[in-house]
Design an enzyme around this catalytic site. Sequence first.
Site, PDB file in Angstrom:
ATOM      1  CD  GLU A 189       8.215  -8.808 -16.607  1.00 38.73           C
ATOM      2  OE1 GLU A 189       9.040  -9.719 -16.610  1.00 38.73           O
ATOM      3  OE2 GLU A 189       7.215  -8.788 -17.341  1.00 38.73           O
TER       4      GLU A 189
ATOM      5  CG  PHE B 115      16.859  -1.305 -11.164  1.00 37.22           C
ATOM      6  CD1 PHE B 115      18.084  -1.201 -10.507  1.00 37.22           C
ATOM      7  CD2 PHE B 115      15.795  -0.556 -10.681  1.00 37.22           C
ATOM      8  CE1 PHE B 115      18.233  -0.370  -9.396  1.00 37.22           C
ATOM      9  CE2 PHE B 115      15.929   0.276  -9.575  1.00 37.22           C
ATOM     10  CZ  PHE B 115      17.158   0.374  -8.930  1.00 37.22           C
TER      11      PHE B 115
END
Lengths: 261, 414, 388
Positions: free
Chosen positions: C363, C155
């Site tokens: 994140e 990813f």
Amino acid sequence: MEIIVCIKQVPDTADIKIDPKTNTLIREGVPSIINPFDTYAIEEGVRLKEKYQGKVTVISMGPPQVEDALREAISLGVDEGVLLSDRAFAGADTLATSYTLAEGIKKIGKFDLIICGKQAMDGDTAQVGPGIAEKLNIPHVTYVKKIEEIKDDYVQVERLMEEGYEVIRMPLPALITVVKEINEPRMPSLKGKLKAKNAQIITWSAKDLEAEEDRIGLQGSPTQVIKIFTPQPRGKGETIEGTPPEQAAKLVEKLRETKIV
Amino acid sequence: MTDTTDSTAQTDNGESMIEIKITDKCTGCEKCIPSCPYGAIEVIDKKAIIKDNCTLCGACVGSCPFKAIELTKKEVKMAGLDKYKGVWVFAEQRNGRIQSVVYELLGKGRKLADQLKVELSAVLLGEKINKEAQELISHGADKVYLVDHEKLKDFRDDSYADVLVDLVSEYKPEIILAGATSIGRSLIPKVATRLETGLTADCTGLDIDKEKNILLQTRPAFGGNIMATIICPNHRPQMATVRHKVMKEAPFDENRKGGEIIRIEVDPKRIPLRTEVIKMVERMEETVLLEEADIIVSGGRGLGAPENFKIIEELAKTLGGAVGASRATVDAGWIPYAHQVGQTGKTVCPKIYIACGISGQIQHLAGMQSSDIIVVINKDPEAPIFNVATYGIVGDLFEVMPALIKKFKEVLGR
Amino acid sequence: MEYFLTEEQVMIRDLARKIAEEKIAPKAQELDEKGEFPWEIIKVLAQSDLFRVFLPEEYGGLGGGVFELCLVTEELSRACSGVAVSYAASALGAFPILLYGTEEQKKKYLSDIASGKKLTAFAITEPEAGSDAGAIQTTAVKDGDHYVLNGTKCFITNGGEAEIYTIIAMTDKKKGARGASALIVEKGTEGFTFGKEEDKMGIRASATRELVFSDCKVPKENLIGKEGGGFIVAMKTFDSSRPGIGAQAVGIAQGALDRAIDYARERVQFGHPISSFQGIQHMLADMATQIEAARALVYAVARMVDKGCKDIARPSAMSKLFASDMAMKVTTDAVQIFGGYGYMKEYPVEKMMRDAKITQIYEGTNQIQRNIIALALIKEAAKRRKKK
């Protein structure tokens, strides 16, 4: 290579709306922009400089606020801006404008190539480019869609014609007017904007140019506008209803009646 | 001066050359406000005020019913103005063929010349073009100034300008008309600049002011949103380039009598050729040129994808028309720039303009709204393009267009 | 609202907006559909100096910081957050070098990042180590002058497109979290290849790819900070980058609101534009208020980061958490205002709803953000208790 780009500040016609009641232009809050065709001229000038070194100077005639347009040109990579501004320049038609810009260019001095947009968006005359070339007694080519080659003493360009294009070579110094097809103007850069903010814009008056007073502004303009009017709006048209085949049949019938088809 | 507002251009010694002022005849009626293309007039306390952004264009002067706006300019008439007589048409030829706009100019030129009671002449530059000179007479020219020289075979700004300027200086026409073509709009400004006279570009209307016997030149500005009538009172010749397909072609009369061909010899050394044409590349396309077409079928973003332009092409081909496009489709790379109609593209005025899936941004309207008949096909009934439509079809173009193509093929037998 | 931007910040915001409107918005739908990396637009951003805004002048930057980065990210996101994240991810990859790099590393890499000549990417996530970053399997074993890398990262935003990768790998597995280190790996290094390209729900213009290391030798000079300091580097990087995700979320939401307002004014039902109905008006008012609250928080935190505030973890997490949850809600409401049209790909808001979702996930998922915030709260409370 020394390049001069001529630009004009124009009202952003994309923002102009027509007042449906009075059938007049609504100009309130219409921002001023660099004539869109001139943005291609600026880009081409900057690209030539990037390729062959040298300097690009942008020149414009107009009221003091045209300085904004010159600063914008600097943010796009132009080196220097020259503004010809004087109340005495007001009312200039294309002849007086050509004279004034040519005098400004003479004062700048050395140049190899002058680039103009093909026409201004407000006036649409396309006359000033060839006019400047004539005043400077240099050759010109209009509607340039590509610069094929540029050498010390000549430039070879492709000029857009109705039925195709011509490849033309002419000696330098020379003037070209460019069409949209020639390039895709870049976005300004932040460094360019910072440079533009602090740049010194050279401003010359009629006196600085030692311009002949009966050749500038309204006095130097053989043409006069005597009337401005808004064209009759087209009447509200006829809506053709029905299923698509019905609509098609009705339309075909209507167009056949005109005998054009 | 307490009750006048003015905007003045001054020379350095402070002497006022030109000024525009509003006298106390002003009633504050506001009629002048819309006449100003720069928005430089404001009415404050029932009195018009001219603001600093006035360009002295003079458009407001005639708008005042009370004659309260005065624009004064030192009238300097060119010497020998009266010696200029006659109407000239620049007979543009390409590959030895007279361009159709020339016949339109002869049609209009004939009327202007008759009103002024002067001759109508054509100026033809080229090589081996005798037959074409005769054509011009058959289309109404009283005289044809024929300059036949190998160096004039193809158009060059330099050579054509030099020859034309010499002819004008010699024969002194009062009016010169040329087509607003890529050649006309390059050559004529050069000639006008050298002659130091006025030039009005891209006219759509020409007339004679009967009192003053001068040419009234009407042209669109601001992308066709306003029209301006322009004169050139104190300089000769009065020059104009004229938009293609606006004026009616002059009738053709093979047996027309009285025309005269005047052959002009030029000194070849007087013909400069600074520009050199390396080659001419003809565009290879099945459909007709936009500027020449009587019918244009145009596609916009509503087509959804570049390949869908084939629907547009098919209808254009069926009707013998040209393919146009909106700026959005050109910018997206769906179709070459040569097809773009609108302010940054081409201005067209065909007899029929069919707009498919075009919303009608003002930039686009500026390029096509003077078409005779406008057909709009769009699924959004609110699309601004419907405001200029002669015939509007609200519907899915992918349903309407095929039906239309089928029907046209049927009735036209194609 | 007035955020008292400096003249230079206004210039940055306006230029980013101009590019977003003129160069990105017209392409957004196509980019989303094709899922192609927007190199053409990245070049425009580079040429316009937008990659310079957050870097110091000595490395070719313009001397701004996280706040300027947020301004650009927000504006780009209004048009297409797939483009915006490609831009912002390059900043994310640059932060480890900027924060912990040696002078040599900064000189070597930052100027190319500033000019936009090279994109960067940051890689921590692995198939088995998402929120549980301690479970990282990728190893970097020291061998003389080199580290030898083995493992797979997944990813990774800008994966395959970036030239410079900052990655977190275990230099000492036994030490757990304290055994992780940050390293710079350049594209083209032997043993470094790219694996699976992801086909995503949203931000489809951006590239998301696997990085595969097999006996990849990296010079020991490429270590960022100290050996074993990898998690500190990662956490501090996220502290700086999370307001950027907040800005992305604010931009997406603002873009959706702009379109919803336009649509509500145009769409006529029951003979009136739907904007005249109070039900719609209240939705628009709530959307605008939530966006402004998120923006104010994001801007405040970005300014705190730039001022060098310590204990930034909690506010940074809050800015990302609040803004991304807000964006999800606002874009959902925008689709609702568009009604049936909103659900169709022909209209722009469903893309924004899909794009918004990721801001709640990457994140650090919003659950992890809450952990960070709660942990900070509890620690602070414990500290206060001790003092008494």
